[in-house]
Design a protein around this motif. Structure first.
Motif, PDB file in Angstrom:
ATOM      1  N   SER A 145     -12.261  -1.471   3.780  1.00  0.00           N
ATOM      2  CA  SER A 145     -11.124  -1.319   2.868  1.00  0.00           C
ATOM      3  C   SER A 145     -10.080  -2.410   3.084  1.00  0.00           C
ATOM      4  CB  SER A 145     -10.476   0.058   3.062  1.00  0.00           C
ATOM      5  OG  SER A 145     -11.387   1.091   2.770  1.00  0.00           O
ATOM      6  N   TRP A 146      -9.890  -2.793   4.346  1.00  0.00           N
ATOM      7  CA  TRP A 146      -8.875  -3.798   4.626  1.00  0.00           C
ATOM      8  C   TRP A 146      -9.372  -5.227   4.379  1.00  0.00           C
ATOM      9  CZ3 TRP A 146      -3.876  -4.154   4.845  1.00  0.00           C
ATOM     10  CH2 TRP A 146      -3.285  -5.281   5.401  1.00  0.00           C
ATOM     11  N   GLN A 155     -13.480   4.248   5.441  1.00  0.00           N
ATOM     12  CA  GLN A 155     -14.041   2.907   5.582  1.00  0.00           C
ATOM     13  C   GLN A 155     -12.909   1.906   5.889  1.00  0.00           C
ATOM     14  OE1 GLN A 155     -17.176   2.064   2.462  1.00  0.00           O
ATOM     15  NE2 GLN A 155     -16.208   3.815   1.459  1.00  0.00           N
ATOM     16  N   PRO A 156     -12.279   2.024   7.039  1.00  0.00           N
ATOM     17  CA  PRO A 156     -11.075   1.223   7.300  1.00  0.00           C
ATOM     18  C   PRO A 156     -11.304  -0.285   7.288  1.00  0.00           C
ATOM     19  CG  PRO A 156     -11.847   2.272   9.317  1.00  0.00           C
ATOM     20  CD  PRO A 156     -12.625   2.884   8.192  1.00  0.00           C
ATOM     21  N   LEU A 186      -4.923   1.538  11.896  1.00  0.00           N
ATOM     22  CA  LEU A 186      -4.884   1.699  10.444  1.00  0.00           C
ATOM     23  C   LEU A 186      -5.628   2.953  10.021  1.00  0.00           C
ATOM     24  CD1 LEU A 186      -4.011   0.340   7.741  1.00  0.00           C
ATOM     25  CD2 LEU A 186      -6.243  -0.783   7.722  1.00  0.00           C
ATOM     26  N   GLN A 187      -6.799   3.175  10.612  1.00  0.00           N
ATOM     27  CA  GLN A 187      -7.582   4.358  10.279  1.00  0.00           C
ATOM     28  C   GLN A 187      -6.871   5.635  10.729  1.00  0.00           C
ATOM     29  OE1 GLN A 187     -11.440   4.751  12.212  1.00  0.00           O
ATOM     30  NE2 GLN A 187     -12.247   5.860  10.431  1.00  0.00           N
ATOM     31  N   PHE A 207      -9.158   4.130   3.471  1.00  0.00           N
ATOM     32  CA  PHE A 207      -8.915   3.598   4.812  1.00  0.00           C
ATOM     33  C   PHE A 207      -9.315   4.595   5.890  1.00  0.00           C
ATOM     34  CE2 PHE A 207      -6.138   1.100   2.094  1.00  0.00           C
ATOM     35  CZ  PHE A 207      -6.372  -0.185   2.563  1.00  0.00           C
ATOM     36  N   PRO A 258     -14.852   0.772  -1.342  1.00  0.00           N
ATOM     37  CA  PRO A 258     -13.419   1.023  -1.533  1.00  0.00           C
ATOM     38  C   PRO A 258     -12.824   0.408  -2.791  1.00  0.00           C
ATOM     39  CG  PRO A 258     -13.870   0.526   0.757  1.00  0.00           C
ATOM     40  CD  PRO A 258     -15.154   0.293   0.019  1.00  0.00           C
ATOM     41  N   ALA A 302      -4.927   6.513   0.937  1.00  0.00           N
ATOM     42  CA  ALA A 302      -5.300   6.609   2.352  1.00  0.00           C
ATOM     43  C   ALA A 302      -6.771   6.952   2.546  1.00  0.00           C
ATOM     44  CB  ALA A 302      -4.429   7.649   3.056  1.00  0.00           C
ATOM     45  N   ILE A 360      -7.550  -2.219  13.279  1.00  0.00           N
ATOM     46  CA  ILE A 360      -8.248  -1.330  12.355  1.00  0.00           C
ATOM     47  C   ILE A 360      -8.208   0.116  12.832  1.00  0.00           C
ATOM     48  CG2 ILE A 360     -10.475  -0.811  11.288  1.00  0.00           C
ATOM     49  CD1 ILE A 360      -9.017  -3.245  10.175  1.00  0.00           C
ATOM     50  N   ALA A 410      -4.168   6.421   8.349  1.00  0.00           N
ATOM     51  CA  ALA A 410      -4.727   6.885   7.079  1.00  0.00           C
ATOM     52  C   ALA A 410      -5.216   8.325   7.174  1.00  0.00           C
ATOM     53  CB  ALA A 410      -5.874   5.966   6.652  1.00  0.00           C
ATOM     54  N   LEU A 426       0.830  -1.206   0.000  1.00  0.00           N
ATOM     55  CA  LEU A 426       0.000   0.000   0.000  1.00  0.00           C
ATOM     56  C   LEU A 426       0.868   1.261   0.000  1.00  0.00           C
ATOM     57  CD1 LEU A 426      -2.786  -1.090   2.528  1.00  0.00           C
ATOM     58  CD2 LEU A 426      -3.025  -0.768   0.055  1.00  0.00           C
TER      59      LEU A 426
END
Length: 343
Positions: A166-167, A162-163, A191-192, A159, A241, A156, A188, A195, A115
């Motif tokens: 998206s993952w 919609q983390p 991650l968000q 994510f 996503p 980004a 998550i 992002a 990514l």
């Protein structure tokens, strides 16, 4: 396919080295594609949830997406001749295999690295025509900052909004080799947060670059510098996503690459077709590999299966593709020609 044709119709048809083309039509075509996706409700096409929008990735196997990477072999031959291409393809293939092995060993780490690399690759490739000499965005520090910010915002954004959704496709891919330590394989919330930070910082750089371009160059250039990332953010907030990123990949990144590398001064449509024709020798085995990779996902349905297989293929193929166009292996030829926006 109509989306790609609309994009091509708005692309300049003159040779790549004939000066900087107008920037706004590409952004306009992207906007039309995003609007069509919303108005026509084509997000699902029989697939719902985290895999909605998979159809874009299936289409991209033969239109723009996969061909723009499969052209790499033809590019090697164009640069170095047949023998040189065969020699160059050895490290190219070795990098491909190495990425595949790394994925098997540490899938989640490799997916996250993919990514980040995608942010860099999209940014360097898709902002080259925006590095305007008069505004100081001509490949120096400002140009690199704009490139990284552009790519960062595009990837980004999904994510940030919609983390989990998206993952999920990447969690499915990691699960193929037992790589998900938990339900999703990564925290998550973290991650968000990452992002959101990338999108916020990238947005500030993009806005500052647009102001510089507005003051020193043209309003059209400034409009696309900020307009395309804004469209990417809007897509990420409103569309699934896979659909949001897939439409950027096809309509902006891959289509532009196909037109640039196939340009012989005879128009965008012919350039687009020429790139596809030249990509066939590497495209055929690549499609075969994707077909094999799709088998473990068959229970999800053939559209999501091929979409996930294509994503996995991209995970292992992006590094050699990126290195060909932007790495030191390119030599002097690439450093001169890619400044015109080939990659």
């Amino acid at each position: 396919m109509p989306v790609v044709l609309a994009q091509l119709a708005l692309l300049p048809g003159h040779a790549s080295g004939a000066g900087r083309p107008l920037a706004w039509p590409r952004g306009a075509a992207y906007a039309v594609a995003v609007l069509a996706a919303v108005v026509l409700g084509v997000a699902g096409v029989g697939v719902s949830g985290a895999l909605a929008g998979s159809w874009v990735w299936v289409m991209a196997l033969v239109v723009a997406g996969m061909p723009h990477g499969a052209y790499d072999l033809a590019e090697m031959q164009r640069r170095w001749g047949l023998r040189g291409a065969m020699r160059s393809f050895v490290p190219y293939a070795a990098a491909f295999v190495s990425c595949g092995l790394a994925f098997v060993v540490a899938p989640v780490v490799v997916l996250l690295a993919f990514l980040v690399l995608t942010m860099v690759h999209f940014g360097l490739s898709d902002t080259r025509h925006l590095r305007i000499r008069a505004s100081g965005l001509d490949g120096g520090l400002l140009g690199r900052a704009l490139a990284f910010a552009h790519g960062g915002v595009v990837i980004a954004a999904v994510f940030a909004f919609q983390p989990g959704v998206s993952w999920r496709p990447f969690a499915e891919i990691a699960g193929l080799v037992g790589g998900a330590a938990g339900p999703m394989g990564v925290p998550i919330a973290a991650l968000q947060a990452a992002a959101v930070l990338v999108m916020a910082v990238g947005g500030l750089v993009v806005a500052a670059s647009a102001v510089i371009a507005w003051r020193h160059d043209t309003r059209m250039a400034a409009a696309e510098i900020i307009g395309v990332p804004l469209l990417a953010v809007a897509s990420a907030s409103a569309l699934p996503p896979l659909l949001a990123v897939g439409m950027y990949f096809v309509c902006v990144h891959a289509t532009r690459h196909c037109v640039r590398v196939g340009d012989r001064g005879d128009g965008a449509l012919r350039a687009f077709a020429r790139t596809h024709a030249l990509s066939v020798p590497l495209l055929v085995p690549s499609l075969a590999i994707v077909g094999l990779l799709a088998l473990p996902f068959a229970e999800l349905g053939w559209v999501p299966a091929f979409a996930l297989a294509f994503l996995l293929f991209c995970v292992v193929a992006t590094l050699p593709h990126h290195a060909l166009w932007f790495g030191r292996a390119c030599g002097g030829w690439c450093s001169k020609r890619s400044a015109g926006g080939l990659a």
